[in-house]
Scaffold this motif. Structure first.
Motif, short mmCIF file in Angstrom:
data_model
loop_
_atom_site.label_atom_id
_atom_site.label_comp_id
_atom_site.label_asym_id
_atom_site.label_seq_id
_atom_site.Cartn_x
_atom_site.Cartn_y
_atom_site.Cartn_z
N ALA A 1 39.03 44.67 41.53
CA ALA A 1 39.52 46.04 41.37
C ALA A 1 39.95 46.29 39.93
N ALA A 2 40.63 45.34 39.32
CA ALA A 2 41.06 45.49 37.94
C ALA A 2 39.86 45.54 37.01
N LYS A 3 38.85 44.65 37.28
CA LYS A 3 37.65 44.64 36.45
C LYS A 3 36.90 45.97 36.56
N ASN A 4 36.80 46.49 37.77
CA ASN A 4 36.12 47.78 37.98
C ASN A 4 36.88 48.92 37.28
N ALA A 5 38.20 48.88 37.31
CA ALA A 5 39.00 49.91 36.64
C ALA A 5 38.78 49.85 35.13
N LYS A 6 38.76 48.63 34.57
CA LYS A 6 38.53 48.49 33.13
C LYS A 6 37.15 48.97 32.75
N GLN A 7 36.15 48.67 33.58
CA GLN A 7 34.80 49.11 33.29
C GLN A 7 34.71 50.64 33.35
N ALA A 8 35.41 51.23 34.31
CA ALA A 8 35.40 52.70 34.43
C ALA A 8 36.03 53.34 33.19
N MET A 9 37.15 52.75 32.71
CA MET A 9 37.79 53.29 31.51
C MET A 9 36.89 53.13 30.28
N ALA A 10 36.21 51.98 30.19
CA ALA A 10 35.31 51.75 29.07
C ALA A 10 34.13 52.73 29.12
N LYS B 1 34.12 55.67 30.50
CA LYS B 1 34.64 57.00 30.18
C LYS B 1 34.82 57.14 28.66
N PHE B 2 35.32 56.08 28.02
CA PHE B 2 35.49 56.11 26.57
C PHE B 2 34.15 56.20 25.86
N ARG B 3 33.16 55.48 26.34
CA ARG B 3 31.83 55.52 25.71
C ARG B 3 31.16 56.87 25.89
N GLN B 4 31.52 57.61 26.92
CA GLN B 4 30.91 58.92 27.16
C GLN B 4 31.39 59.96 26.15
#
Length: 115
Positions: free
Chosen positions: A12-21, A23-26
């Motif tokens: 869950a933490a890894k998925n949250a970090k990937q989602a934030m990354a 979103k930042f890349r977008q």
């Protein structure tokens, strides 16, 4: 309440970090045309604001100069009026003193004539 084990929490933490990354890349980069357009618009608004502030400052300085000139003119006029009043009072006092002297001299001459 569902109890998660350690590996599920890590996922869950890894998925949250990937989602934030993701979103930042977008986000558009600094060379994106939309970002450049917004930057130019902000710069134009800032320049217009600075121009308005400079114009207001110029008007304020002109108004202050006008008010100072009016005050100076009123002070000069008041000083001239006070000089005229002082001269008139001095002339009036001199005339009154001359009239008193003439009356005193006339009384003295009348007294001398009676003797």
């Amino acid at each position: 309440m569902k109890h998660q084990d350690f590996s599920e929490r890590l996922d869950a933490a890894k998925n949250a970090k990937q989602a934030m990354a993701a979103k930042f890349r977008q986000r558009p980069g600094p060379d994106d045309p939309a970002v450049a357009e917004r930057r130019v618009a902000r710069a134009a608004m800032s320049a217009a604001r600075d121009a308005r502030m400079a114009e207001r400052e110029t008007k304020r300085l002109a108004e202050d100069a006008h008010i100072a000139a009016e005050r100076e003119a009123h002070a000069t006029e008041r000083a001239e009026q006070e000089k005229r009043m002082a001269a008139e009072k001095e002339a009036s006092d001199a005339r009154l003193q001359a009239e008193r002297k003439a009356a005193r001299d006339a009384r003295y001459a009348a007294r001398k004539a009676r003797k």
